[in-house]
Design an enzyme around this catalytic site. Structure first.
Site, PDB file in Angstrom:
ATOM      1  N   ALA A 153       0.839  -1.198   0.000  1.00 18.65           N
ATOM      2  CA  ALA A 153       0.000   0.000   0.000  1.00 18.65           C
ATOM      3  C   ALA A 153       0.876   1.251   0.000  1.00 18.65           C
ATOM      4  CB  ALA A 153      -0.914  -0.026   1.226  1.00 18.65           C
ATOM      5  N   TRP A 154       0.210   2.420   0.044  1.00 22.16           N
ATOM      6  CA  TRP A 154       0.918   3.681  -0.173  1.00 22.16           C
ATOM      7  C   TRP A 154       1.207   4.452   1.099  1.00 22.16           C
ATOM      8  CZ3 TRP A 154      -2.536   6.866   2.071  1.00 22.16           C
ATOM      9  CH2 TRP A 154      -3.873   6.457   2.070  1.00 22.16           C
ATOM     10  N   LYS A 164       9.025  -6.573   4.331  1.00 26.90           N
ATOM     11  CA  LYS A 164       9.071  -7.815   3.548  1.00 26.90           C
ATOM     12  C   LYS A 164      10.469  -8.031   2.978  1.00 26.90           C
ATOM     13  CE  LYS A 164       4.350  -6.605   2.741  1.00 26.90           C
ATOM     14  NZ  LYS A 164       4.351  -5.674   3.875  1.00 26.90           N
ATOM     15  N   LYS A 178       6.374  -4.613  -5.736  1.00 29.95           N
ATOM     16  CA  LYS A 178       5.537  -3.694  -6.517  1.00 29.95           C
ATOM     17  C   LYS A 178       4.940  -2.663  -5.567  1.00 29.95           C
ATOM     18  CE  LYS A 178       1.291  -3.403  -7.899  1.00 29.95           C
ATOM     19  NZ  LYS A 178       1.190  -1.934  -7.815  1.00 29.95           N
ATOM     20  N   SER A 180       2.903   0.941  -4.497  1.00 32.26           N
ATOM     21  CA  SER A 180       1.611   1.489  -4.929  1.00 32.26           C
ATOM     22  C   SER A 180       1.823   2.652  -5.889  1.00 32.26           C
ATOM     23  CB  SER A 180       0.837   1.984  -3.700  1.00 32.26           C
ATOM     24  OG  SER A 180      -0.238   2.796  -4.116  1.00 32.26           O
ATOM     25  N   GLY A 253      -6.579  -4.218   6.368  1.00 34.53           N
ATOM     26  CA  GLY A 253      -7.084  -3.077   7.121  1.00 34.53           C
ATOM     27  C   GLY A 253      -7.518  -3.435   8.529  1.00 34.53           C
ATOM     28  N   CYS A 286      -3.031   1.836   9.167  1.00 34.64           N
ATOM     29  CA  CYS A 286      -3.828   0.619   9.378  1.00 34.64           C
ATOM     30  C   CYS A 286      -4.164   0.428  10.849  1.00 34.64           C
ATOM     31  CB  CYS A 286      -3.089  -0.602   8.841  1.00 34.64           C
ATOM     32  SG  CYS A 286      -1.458  -0.839   9.559  1.00 34.64           S
ATOM     33  N   GLU A 388     -13.796   1.083   7.863  1.00 38.45           N
ATOM     34  CA  GLU A 388     -12.474   1.631   8.169  1.00 38.45           C
ATOM     35  C   GLU A 388     -12.393   2.997   7.491  1.00 38.45           C
ATOM     36  OE1 GLU A 388      -9.077  -0.058   6.106  1.00 38.45           O
ATOM     37  OE2 GLU A 388      -7.741   0.483   7.737  1.00 38.45           O
ATOM     38  N   LYS A 460      -9.004 -12.518  12.008  1.00 41.23           N
ATOM     39  CA  LYS A 460     -10.230 -12.453  11.213  1.00 41.23           C
ATOM     40  C   LYS A 460      -9.939 -11.855   9.831  1.00 41.23           C
ATOM     41  CE  LYS A 460     -12.569 -10.472  14.723  1.00 41.23           C
ATOM     42  NZ  LYS A 460     -13.674  -9.961  15.529  1.00 41.23           N
ATOM     43  N   GLY A 463      -6.408 -10.302   8.083  1.00 37.12           N
ATOM     44  CA  GLY A 463      -5.314 -11.002   7.419  1.00 37.12           C
ATOM     45  C   GLY A 463      -4.713 -12.110   8.241  1.00 37.12           C
TER      46      GLY A 463
HETATM   47  P1  NAD Z   1      -5.101  -1.707  -2.210  1.00 39.77           P
HETATM   48  O1  NAD Z   1      -5.542  -3.041  -1.765  1.00 39.77           O
HETATM   49  O2  NAD Z   1      -5.990  -0.907  -3.098  1.00 39.77           O
HETATM   50  O3  NAD Z   1      -3.685  -1.788  -2.981  1.00 39.77           O
HETATM   51  C1  NAD Z   1      -2.572  -2.442  -2.413  1.00 39.77           C
HETATM   52  C2  NAD Z   1      -1.583  -2.805  -3.508  1.00 39.77           C
HETATM   53  O4  NAD Z   1      -2.152  -3.802  -4.350  1.00 39.77           O
HETATM   54  C3  NAD Z   1      -1.175  -1.654  -4.434  1.00 39.77           C
HETATM   55  O5  NAD Z   1       0.210  -1.746  -4.708  1.00 39.77           O
HETATM   56  C4  NAD Z   1      -1.983  -1.941  -5.682  1.00 39.77           C
HETATM   57  O6  NAD Z   1      -1.409  -1.386  -6.858  1.00 39.77           O
HETATM   58  C5  NAD Z   1      -1.955  -3.458  -5.724  1.00 39.77           C
HETATM   59  N1  NAD Z   1      -3.001  -4.112  -6.505  1.00 39.77           N
HETATM   60  C6  NAD Z   1      -4.214  -3.623  -6.892  1.00 39.77           C
HETATM   61  N2  NAD Z   1      -4.906  -4.570  -7.537  1.00 39.77           N
HETATM   62  C7  NAD Z   1      -4.142  -5.688  -7.580  1.00 39.77           C
HETATM   63  C8  NAD Z   1      -4.318  -7.002  -8.085  1.00 39.77           C
HETATM   64  N3  NAD Z   1      -5.450  -7.352  -8.709  1.00 39.77           N
HETATM   65  N4  NAD Z   1      -3.323  -7.893  -7.932  1.00 39.77           N
HETATM   66  C9  NAD Z   1      -2.193  -7.565  -7.283  1.00 39.77           C
HETATM   67  N5  NAD Z   1      -1.963  -6.338  -6.767  1.00 39.77           N
HETATM   68  C10 NAD Z   1      -2.932  -5.403  -6.917  1.00 39.77           C
HETATM   69  O7  NAD Z   1      -4.791  -0.929  -0.867  1.00 39.77           O
HETATM   70  P2  NAD Z   1      -4.332   0.553  -0.628  1.00 39.77           P
HETATM   71  O8  NAD Z   1      -5.450   1.493  -0.916  1.00 39.77           O
HETATM   72  O9  NAD Z   1      -3.034   0.776  -1.315  1.00 39.77           O
HETATM   73  O10 NAD Z   1      -4.047   0.519   0.960  1.00 39.77           O
HETATM   74  C11 NAD Z   1      -5.026   0.818   1.934  1.00 39.77           C
HETATM   75  C12 NAD Z   1      -5.318  -0.399   2.786  1.00 39.77           C
HETATM   76  O11 NAD Z   1      -4.102  -0.995   3.257  1.00 39.77           O
HETATM   77  C13 NAD Z   1      -6.100  -0.046   4.037  1.00 39.77           C
HETATM   78  O12 NAD Z   1      -7.138  -0.980   4.235  1.00 39.77           O
HETATM   79  C14 NAD Z   1      -5.066  -0.173   5.151  1.00 39.77           C
HETATM   80  O13 NAD Z   1      -5.612  -0.440   6.417  1.00 39.77           O
HETATM   81  C15 NAD Z   1      -4.229  -1.299   4.652  1.00 39.77           C
HETATM   82  N6  NAD Z   1      -2.915  -1.327   5.319  1.00 39.77           N
HETATM   83  C16 NAD Z   1      -2.628  -2.378   6.143  1.00 39.77           C
HETATM   84  C17 NAD Z   1      -1.410  -2.418   6.828  1.00 39.77           C
HETATM   85  C18 NAD Z   1      -1.054  -3.567   7.753  1.00 39.77           C
HETATM   86  O14 NAD Z   1       0.111  -3.695   8.127  1.00 39.77           O
HETATM   87  N7  NAD Z   1      -1.995  -4.407   8.157  1.00 39.77           N
HETATM   88  C19 NAD Z   1      -0.489  -1.378   6.647  1.00 39.77           C
HETATM   89  C20 NAD Z   1      -0.823  -0.328   5.785  1.00 39.77           C
HETATM   90  C21 NAD Z   1      -2.033  -0.310   5.125  1.00 39.77           C
END
Ligand code: NAD
Length: 506
Positions: A153-154, A164, A178, A180, A253, A286, A388, A460, A463
């Site tokens: 994510a971004w 990772k 990859k 964001s 999330g 998150c 969220e 749950k 993840g």
């Molecule tokens: P997103 O799921 O829209 O995108 C995440 C990544 O997946 C991006 O790099 C995107 O380009 C890629 N992606 C999109 N479609 C894909 C596909 N079909 N196959 C493979 N990759 C694909 O999420 P986001 O908007 O970037 O992030 C926000 C979410 O991330 C929120 O729900 C937040 O809570 C969560 N988050 C969780 C943590 C954690 O550690 N648990 C940390 C940060 C953010």
């Protein structure tokens, strides 16, 4: 001040890839001044993604076989190099993401610290164990998987990648990241700084859309996938990975609850902890507190204290201004979503309290700004409570009974983090044990409560798999047991009596 847009490249197999005729470009504007283009990065097409995976595959054997000390030295040097980029990349990250510059610089420092942690943990989680006793001889070795894919994510682009990259590389895997499209630039600079110090192919960074992500996750050479993002994409990633039985770590999330017990001291300093627990990075975290459950007997005092604390510490404005503590949101879409949640709550009878101040001379219309709001008078089933928010708004809810609040907190499908607040630490820990979440902070919430040694991850729908701690490094190793049962040993180890070849093990 105007800045020239920068141009960066995806990086695979030790060199730049993508761009014209091979994936095009991803452009990023400044969320604080959306008229300003911060830069662009070359994206790859399916062929470029395949090339990165092949390079990672080719690099895996020598990297895994490298003497542990040599690999360790390379990674520690890379950690120093990434820490040294903070002064240059902090402002770049602030301009592409809208996060305040001090926090952005902190990403590079954290990345270096986490790399050192991961390198240090390998000795503990990667060690071979040997037993030779009356049951037989058992050796358990730990081996890397091979080519890993990280999709992130971004909101903390370098940190999410390094959580990772560091454990994967420290344990002998190779990895393709990859980032964001919403925060591609500083992460690329930092990750290619690391990649340039390692053998070609060990670490690659490729940009692209969902199709590129799918190509990486579904590639025939992938052996492990780690994903941080939202639940919708996570299901696609998990389904694609399942087609080849590829193991996946999913960091998704949260809708974190903070439970404020009736004995919590609501001092000015404590109230500032609540403000940062909710609104760090404009709430786009998150593990931010997203539902505040306050004991009814303290609710009025809490509200007054929260509004006053926010007035003291929340200054909305340009993230490059060191006096600013809250920047804009990362996208117009996020801004619209958060504003719709507040509007929906108000339409349902809730009150929205506007928080903090705006920095002098700032026109909030130049970017994706949202004034932070505190929402009172909502029900548990309001959208602002159930969803969220991932933005600068948070609802206040009240409770009278601990059993009742634990049930309401646990009713949510998400279970990432949570917090319990009390003057009595034992009481807080006892309530914490009843919460269905992967992490519970005590008397704090959000980044201030994290620790490199504490495993982090969801329950749950938030993840599975873990980052941080030894567990976050162990994710990148698989065990291989080598066993000579006592009853089957030959030569000098042969048992006194022969037993049946197919007896159940003990
Ligand atoms: P997103 O799921 O829209 O995108 C995440 C990544 O997946 C991006 O790099 C995107 O380009 C890629 N992606 C999109 N479609 C894909 C596909 N079909 N196959 C493979 N990759 C694909 O999420 P986001 O908007 O970037 O992030 C926000 C979410 O991330 C929120 O729900 C937040 O809570 C969560 N988050 C969780 C943590 C954690 O550690 N648990 C940390 C940060 C953010």
């Amino acid at each position: 001040m105007t800045h020239e847009p920068i141009e960066l490249h995806s990086w695979a197999g030790g060199g730049p890839v993508g761009g014209d005729g091979a994936g095009g470009w991803i452009e990023r504007v400044n969320p604080a001044w959306t008229a300003e283009v911060v830069g662009r990065v070359s994206a790859v097409d399916a062929a470029g993604a395949d090339a990165a995976m092949r390079a990672a595959h080719g690099a895996f054997g020598p990297w895994a076989a490298m003497a542990a000390d040599e690999r360790r030295e390379l990674l520690l040097a890379a950690a120093d190099a990434v820490a040294a980029t903070a002064g240059e990349l902090g402002p770049l990250l602030a301009r592409e993401l809208g996060k305040v510059v001090a926090d952005c610089k902190g990403e590079m420092g954290f990345a270096a610290a986490y790399m050192r942690h991961a390198v240090g943990a390998v000795g503990r989680v990667g060690a071979t164990t040997d037993i030779d006793d009356a049951q037989g001889r058992l050796r358990v070795i730990r081996r890397p998987f091979g080519v890993c894919v990280a999709i992130v994510a971004w909101n903390a682009p370098l940190i999410l990648a390094i959580l990772k990259v560091a454990p994967a590389l420290a344990t002998g895997n190779t990895i393709v990241v990859k980032p964001s499209p919403l925060a591609p630039l500083a992460a690329t600079r930092a990750l290619t700084t690391i990649a340039g110090l390692l053998p070609p192919g060990v670490l690659s960074v490729v940009h692209g859309d969902a199709e590129v992500g799918e190509t990486l996750v579904g590639h025939g050479l992938v052996r492990k996938v780690a994903f941080t993002g939202g639940g919708t994409v996570a299901k696609l990633v998990a389904a694609t990975a399942a087609r080849q039985v590829t193991p996946v770590v999913l960091e998704l999330g949260g809708n974190d609850a903070a439970i404020v017990l009736d004995d919590t001291p609501l001092t000015d300093e404590m109230m500032e902890r609540f403000v940062w627990g909710t609104f760090l990075t404009s709430g786009q975290v998150c593990m931010a507190a997203k539902r505040l459950f306050v004991h009814t007997s303290r609710a009025a005092e809490f509200l007054d204290g929260y509004l006053a604390a926010a007035q003291r510490v929340l200054v909305v404005g340009d993230p490059l201004d060191p006096a600013v503590t809250m920047g804009p949101m990362a996208s117009a879409q996020q801004k619209g979503f958060v504003e719709s949640l507040v509007a929906d709550a108000v339409a349902g009878g809730a009150t929205a309290h506007t928080l903090g101040t705006v920095a002098d001379g700032i026109d909030l219309g130049t970017g994706w700004y949202v004034r932070p709001t505190f929402v009172t008078g909502t029900a548990d089933d309001a959208a602002i409570v159930v969803e969220e928010q991932f933005g600068p708004t948070v609802p206040l809810l009240t409770f009278d009974d601990v059993d009742d609040v634990v049930a309401r907190v646990n009713a949510d499908e998400l279970g990432l983090a949570s917090s319990v607040w009390s003057a009595d630490e034992d009481r807080a820990f006892a309530v914490a044990e009843r919460i269905e979440a992967g992490f519970t902070f005590v008397n704090c919430h959000n980044r201030a409560g994290m620790s490199l040694r504490a495993p982090f991850g969801g329950w749950k729908r938030s993840g599975y798999g873990r980052e941080f701690g030894d567990a976050g490094v162990a994710e990148y190793l698989q065990s291989h047991a080598i066993h000579a049962p006592a009853a089957m040993r030959l030569g000098e180890h042969a048992p006194a009596e022969q037993v049946g070849a197919n007896d159940y093990p003990t």
